[in-house]
Design an enzyme around this catalytic site. Structure first.
Site, PDB file in Angstrom:
ATOM      1  N   THR A 183       7.672   4.121   0.956  1.00 16.29           N
ATOM      2  CA  THR A 183       8.262   4.276  -0.366  1.00 16.29           C
ATOM      3  C   THR A 183       8.243   5.739  -0.806  1.00 16.29           C
ATOM      4  O   THR A 183       7.887   6.624  -0.040  1.00 16.29           O
ATOM      5  CB  THR A 183       7.563   3.360  -1.382  1.00 16.29           C
ATOM      6  OG1 THR A 183       6.167   3.658  -1.401  1.00 16.29           O
ATOM      7  CG2 THR A 183       7.739   1.892  -1.004  1.00 16.29           C
ATOM      8  N   HIS A 184       8.629   5.987  -2.041  1.00 14.89           N
ATOM      9  CA  HIS A 184       8.940   7.335  -2.505  1.00 14.89           C
ATOM     10  C   HIS A 184       7.821   8.346  -2.225  1.00 14.89           C
ATOM     11  O   HIS A 184       6.640   8.067  -2.418  1.00 14.89           O
ATOM     12  CB  HIS A 184       9.262   7.329  -4.003  1.00 14.89           C
ATOM     13  CG  HIS A 184       8.077   6.990  -4.862  1.00 14.89           C
ATOM     14  ND1 HIS A 184       7.190   7.930  -5.318  1.00 14.89           N
ATOM     15  CD2 HIS A 184       7.649   5.807  -5.345  1.00 14.89           C
ATOM     16  CE1 HIS A 184       6.255   7.365  -6.041  1.00 14.89           C
ATOM     17  NE2 HIS A 184       6.511   6.059  -6.079  1.00 14.89           N
ATOM     18  N   ASP A 185       8.230   9.495  -1.726  1.00 13.94           N
ATOM     19  CA  ASP A 185       7.349  10.654  -1.550  1.00 13.94           C
ATOM     20  C   ASP A 185       6.252  10.461  -0.501  1.00 13.94           C
ATOM     21  O   ASP A 185       5.291  11.241  -0.446  1.00 13.94           O
ATOM     22  CB  ASP A 185       6.715  11.068  -2.885  1.00 13.94           C
ATOM     23  CG  ASP A 185       7.758  11.371  -3.942  1.00 13.94           C
ATOM     24  OD1 ASP A 185       8.597  12.246  -3.667  1.00 13.94           O
ATOM     25  OD2 ASP A 185       7.754  10.729  -5.010  1.00 13.94           O
TER      26      ASP A 185
END
Length: 229
Positions: A137-139
């Site tokens: 998921t993000h980052d």
């Protein structure tokens, strides 16, 4: 001779060969493996052409290194060093069912198998193995030579440092870090940071012991400023 060479002829290499055939956009030349008993045979219909050093005799071919197992997950890094190929010789293999966002990036020599998801601003380094149905998921940051086996889920901002190995179905709380060359057991729930060179497992995950000798050797060499693949 252009096309793709897969270094290795075991399970991960076979899965990568299938991903290449499913994508259908590059010619698969064959496997290379140091097991002489395999030379001249076929694995799932793909020829084993010879030993790993044959990459130097086929300079126009792209290469991806697909070796490693839970007992010696540092072998991929050692082989990258041994072959000494320039970065532009390495291909990146992404299965056509993988979802990689426009803001994410995947490094040379890495493999993403079927139904992986990279949601937003994910960075995957070089020579990383990502097995089916992994969600980043993000980052999230996954450093070079790490391995994520099937069904792993990483929350936002998780960082897997160089060479980390994650067993099937492991879950990670957002913002956690797994140290270089550490190993996470299958089905574990990681709620906090894991130091380098350790084996953690359970739900919640706890330290079991030091990592195996090959991983510790890599960690020691890098800490002393030695070679990095």
């Amino acid at each position: 001779m252009s096309g793709l060479l897969i270094v290795g002829a075991g399970g991960f290499a076979r899965e990568t060969a299938q991903a290449v055939r499913d994508a259908g956009d590059v010619e698969l030349l064959g496997h290379l493996d140091d097991n002489a008993a395999l030379h001249g045979t076929e694995v799932d219909g793909v020829p084993v052409l010879g030993g790993c050093d044959l990459v130097h005799g086929l300079p126009e071919a792209r290469v991806v290194i697909c070796v490693g197992n839970p007992r010696d997950y540092a072998v991929r890094a050692r082989l990258v060093r041994r072959l000494g190929l320039p970065e532009d010789r390495y291909a990146t293999v992404i299965h056509p069912t993988a979802a990689v966002s426009a803001t994410s990036e995947v490094g040379p020599g890495s493999v993403l198998l079927a139904h992986c998801v990279l949601t937003a601003a994910v960075r995957v380094g070089a020579h990383v193995a990502v097995m089916p149905q992994v969600v980043l998921t993000h980052d999230v940051v996954v450093e070079d030579c790490a391995t994520l086996t099937s069904g792993v889920r990483l929350g936002g901002g998780v960082r897997l440092q160089r060479g980390a190995y994650v067993g099937s179905g492991a879950l990670f709380r957002e913002g956690t870090t797994v140290g270089a060359w550490s190993q996470i057991g299958m089905g574990s729930t990681v709620l906090g940071d894991v130091p380098p060179g350790e084996v953690w497992a359970g739900s919640p995950a706890r330290r079991l012991r030091e990592a195996a000798a090959p991983a510790l050797d890599e960690l020691m060499t890098e800490q002393l400023g030695g070679p990095v693949a």
